[in-house]
Design a protein around this motif. Sequence first.
Motif, short mmCIF file in Angstrom:
data_model
loop_
_atom_site.label_atom_id
_atom_site.label_comp_id
_atom_site.label_asym_id
_atom_site.label_seq_id
_atom_site.Cartn_x
_atom_site.Cartn_y
_atom_site.Cartn_z
N UNK A 150 0.84 -1.18 0.00
CA UNK A 150 0.00 0.00 0.00
C UNK A 150 0.89 1.25 0.00
N UNK A 151 0.38 2.32 -0.60
CA UNK A 151 1.11 3.57 -0.66
C UNK A 151 0.37 4.63 0.15
N UNK A 152 1.11 5.41 0.91
CA UNK A 152 0.54 6.45 1.76
C UNK A 152 1.14 7.81 1.41
N UNK A 153 0.34 8.85 1.66
CA UNK A 153 0.82 10.23 1.57
C UNK A 153 1.10 10.71 2.99
N UNK A 154 2.35 11.02 3.28
CA UNK A 154 2.77 11.37 4.63
C UNK A 154 3.05 12.88 4.68
N UNK A 155 2.25 13.62 5.42
CA UNK A 155 2.44 15.07 5.53
C UNK A 155 3.74 15.35 6.28
N UNK A 156 4.58 16.22 5.70
CA UNK A 156 5.87 16.53 6.34
C UNK A 156 6.01 17.98 6.76
N UNK A 194 -8.92 24.76 6.78
CA UNK A 194 -8.47 23.39 7.04
C UNK A 194 -6.96 23.43 7.18
N UNK A 195 -6.46 22.80 8.24
CA UNK A 195 -5.02 22.70 8.47
C UNK A 195 -4.61 21.24 8.52
N UNK A 196 -3.47 20.97 7.95
CA UNK A 196 -2.86 19.65 8.06
C UNK A 196 -1.46 19.79 8.59
N UNK A 197 -1.04 18.83 9.40
CA UNK A 197 0.32 18.88 9.93
C UNK A 197 0.83 17.47 10.14
N UNK A 198 2.14 17.30 10.27
CA UNK A 198 2.68 15.95 10.50
C UNK A 198 2.13 15.33 11.78
N UNK A 199 1.91 14.04 11.72
CA UNK A 199 1.39 13.33 12.89
C UNK A 199 1.72 11.85 12.73
N UNK A 200 1.89 11.19 13.84
CA UNK A 200 2.27 9.78 13.87
C UNK A 200 1.02 8.90 13.75
N UNK A 201 0.33 8.98 12.61
CA UNK A 201 -0.92 8.24 12.38
C UNK A 201 -1.84 9.11 11.54
N UNK A 202 -3.15 8.87 11.62
CA UNK A 202 -4.11 9.71 10.92
C UNK A 202 -5.25 10.07 11.86
N UNK A 203 -5.45 11.37 12.04
CA UNK A 203 -6.61 11.86 12.78
C UNK A 203 -7.26 12.97 11.96
N UNK A 204 -8.56 13.08 12.08
CA UNK A 204 -9.30 14.13 11.37
C UNK A 204 -10.33 14.72 12.33
N UNK A 205 -10.26 16.02 12.53
CA UNK A 205 -11.17 16.72 13.43
C UNK A 205 -12.01 17.71 12.64
N UNK A 264 -1.17 11.89 8.86
CA UNK A 264 -1.08 13.28 9.29
C UNK A 264 -2.28 13.63 10.14
N UNK A 265 -2.31 14.86 10.63
CA UNK A 265 -3.43 15.35 11.43
C UNK A 265 -4.14 16.45 10.64
N UNK A 266 -5.45 16.31 10.48
CA UNK A 266 -6.25 17.27 9.74
C UNK A 266 -7.26 17.92 10.69
N UNK A 267 -7.34 19.24 10.63
CA UNK A 267 -8.30 19.98 11.43
C UNK A 267 -9.10 20.88 10.51
#
Length: 297
Positions: free
Chosen positions: A124-130, A142-153, A251-254
């Motif tokens: 599988x291929x992932x897009x990793x926010x850096x 909407x903000x995205x930032x690096x995170x050790x997993x995936x969360x969406x708020x 990544x983390x998305x808010x």
Amino acid sequence: MICKFQRTIKKEISIKGIGLHSGEPVTIKLIPAESYDGINFIRDNVLIPARVEYANSFEFSTSLNKDGQTVRTVEHLMAALYFTGIDNIFISIDSEELPILDGSSIMFIERIKDAGIISLKEEKIYAVINDEITVSEGDKFIKGRPYNGFVATYQASYKNRIIGNRKYRYDSTVKDDFLNVAKARTYCFLEEIEFLREKGLAKGGSLDNAVVFKGDTVLNPEGLRFEDEPVKHKVLDLIGDLYLLGMPLIGEIYSFKGGHRLNASFVREMIGSSKFDVKYASEVIDSISDLKAGVSG
């Protein structure tokens, strides 16, 4: 949870229903695919990739268009494919709009599980926010930032007493958290319905497939599935639209007051930036393990 291998379904299945906005009957067929085929819709022999490049309309849903063929309201199925880890599938559709079913993603998930899910040989291929990524429109962002997993708020801001300023944080590492999001139904306000129908929308909407508010009252006899169901549904829409990136995110998305158009803008901004890395699952798993080791040590 990080899936190591790409996935598809074991066998072809059909799903029937009506379109939320068109009110037209529709049948879709979910068809197994090979590694790297990606997620693609097929309408009148036109292959429409489920990618943000083909997203062209965001009026109360997300639509895709290619070569004069349109597929509307793709976000609930896209979220279901994300939740079941499906990377490769063909979706044949005999009308313009996907079936709304009960207004959530859970029935799509159940049918995908009925078809069976299989792992393919390729990773599988992932897009990793850096780096931090932000898009805005007025007071919405909407903000995205690096995170050790995936969360969406998602955080709402309504005058409605039930919805108010509620927010919900989905965490892919929390067991069965996806059910809190997948079961959340789409919603609208009674005073919007006439406006929507004047615009040719919501022709198939009913209390069977949407939560309807009249002021601070829920008109559905059964009430809400969760006290924060509308906000959870916004998370569902966000995840479905984010999957138009063509791969799952790390990544983390808010999102504050975001909607389909801003969701697509975020994905486009991400693609146009150098703020993410494309990594195979094994690389993601190794990097997460290294981070955890660093924290524990």
